[in-house]
Write an enzyme that holds these catalytic residues in place. Structure first.
Site, PDB file in Angstrom:
ATOM      1  N   TYR A  98      53.932  34.338   9.745  1.00 44.52           N
ATOM      2  CA  TYR A  98      54.033  34.041  11.392  1.00 44.52           C
ATOM      3  C   TYR A  98      54.274  35.299  12.136  1.00 44.52           C
ATOM      4  O   TYR A  98      54.463  35.035  13.406  1.00 44.52           O
ATOM      5  CB  TYR A  98      55.210  33.137  11.324  1.00 44.52           C
ATOM      6  CG  TYR A  98      55.147  31.821  10.539  1.00 44.52           C
ATOM      7  CD1 TYR A  98      54.304  30.803  10.927  1.00 44.52           C
ATOM      8  CD2 TYR A  98      55.771  31.708   9.398  1.00 44.52           C
ATOM      9  CE1 TYR A  98      53.981  29.572  10.242  1.00 44.52           C
ATOM     10  CE2 TYR A  98      55.458  30.483   8.683  1.00 44.52           C
ATOM     11  CZ  TYR A  98      54.757  29.374   9.177  1.00 44.52           C
ATOM     12  OH  TYR A  98      54.791  28.263   8.316  1.00 44.52           O
ATOM     13  N   HIS A 108      48.748  26.282  16.528  1.00 40.98           N
ATOM     14  CA  HIS A 108      49.399  26.734  15.394  1.00 40.98           C
ATOM     15  C   HIS A 108      49.251  28.132  15.350  1.00 40.98           C
ATOM     16  O   HIS A 108      48.354  28.703  15.640  1.00 40.98           O
ATOM     17  CB  HIS A 108      48.834  26.156  14.129  1.00 40.98           C
ATOM     18  CG  HIS A 108      49.208  24.805  14.111  1.00 40.98           C
ATOM     19  ND1 HIS A 108      50.433  24.071  13.731  1.00 40.98           N
ATOM     20  CD2 HIS A 108      48.474  23.490  14.407  1.00 40.98           C
ATOM     21  CE1 HIS A 108      50.339  22.633  13.797  1.00 40.98           C
ATOM     22  NE2 HIS A 108      49.076  22.351  14.291  1.00 40.98           N
TER      23      HIS A 108
END
Length: 142
Positions: free
Chosen positions: A23, A100
């Protein structure tokens, strides 16, 4: 001035701490600042919202009806199983773009199922924080 709501789902408050190799090292505050800077430069009004609770996200989406021109939503893990969230998106009549940070089509098989995307005008996945700015650009040009 267009009004855009940005909704971040469960565990996104842990950005920068949760698996930085997947991430990135930026935090939710860093992401929010990038969004606010873009909005300011492009004369967009943005409301930022994050919750770890599905019901709170649904309530926030309901408030968007008639008050926002678009919604950027990162439903996080709710992407894969939240028909409640999908129904809320379908019910509010505000265009939503699903975003996302990571590519949800990589990794575990269950992550490849997206029950939210079909209720949205599009899905941006795997482009990190830039996906949010691309979503804002979409609503800016819409």
């Amino acid at each position: 001035m267009k009004k855009i709501m940005v909704v971040n789902g469960p565990n996104l408050n842990l950005l920068g701490q949760k698996d930085p190799t997947l991430y990135g090292c930026f935090t939710l505050d860093d992401l929010n600042q990038k969004i606010l800077d873009f909005a300011d430069k492009n004369e967009l009004e943005v409301k930022l919202f994050q919750s770890n609770y599905e019901g709170e996200i649904v309530e926030e989406l309901h408030k968007a009806r008639g008050n926002f021109d678009g919604i950027i939503i990162n439903p996080a893990a709710l992407t894969h199983n939240s028909y409640v969230l999908r129904s809320a998106i379908e019910s509010i009549q505000v265009p939503c773009l699903e975003v996302h940070i990571s590519n949800v089509h990589k990794g575990d098989d269950f992550r490849k199922q997206d029950v939210i995307g079909p209720a949205c005008v599009g899905v941006i996945t795997g482009l990190g924080w830039l996906g949010y700015l691309l979503a804002l650009e979409y609503f800016l040009k819409l």
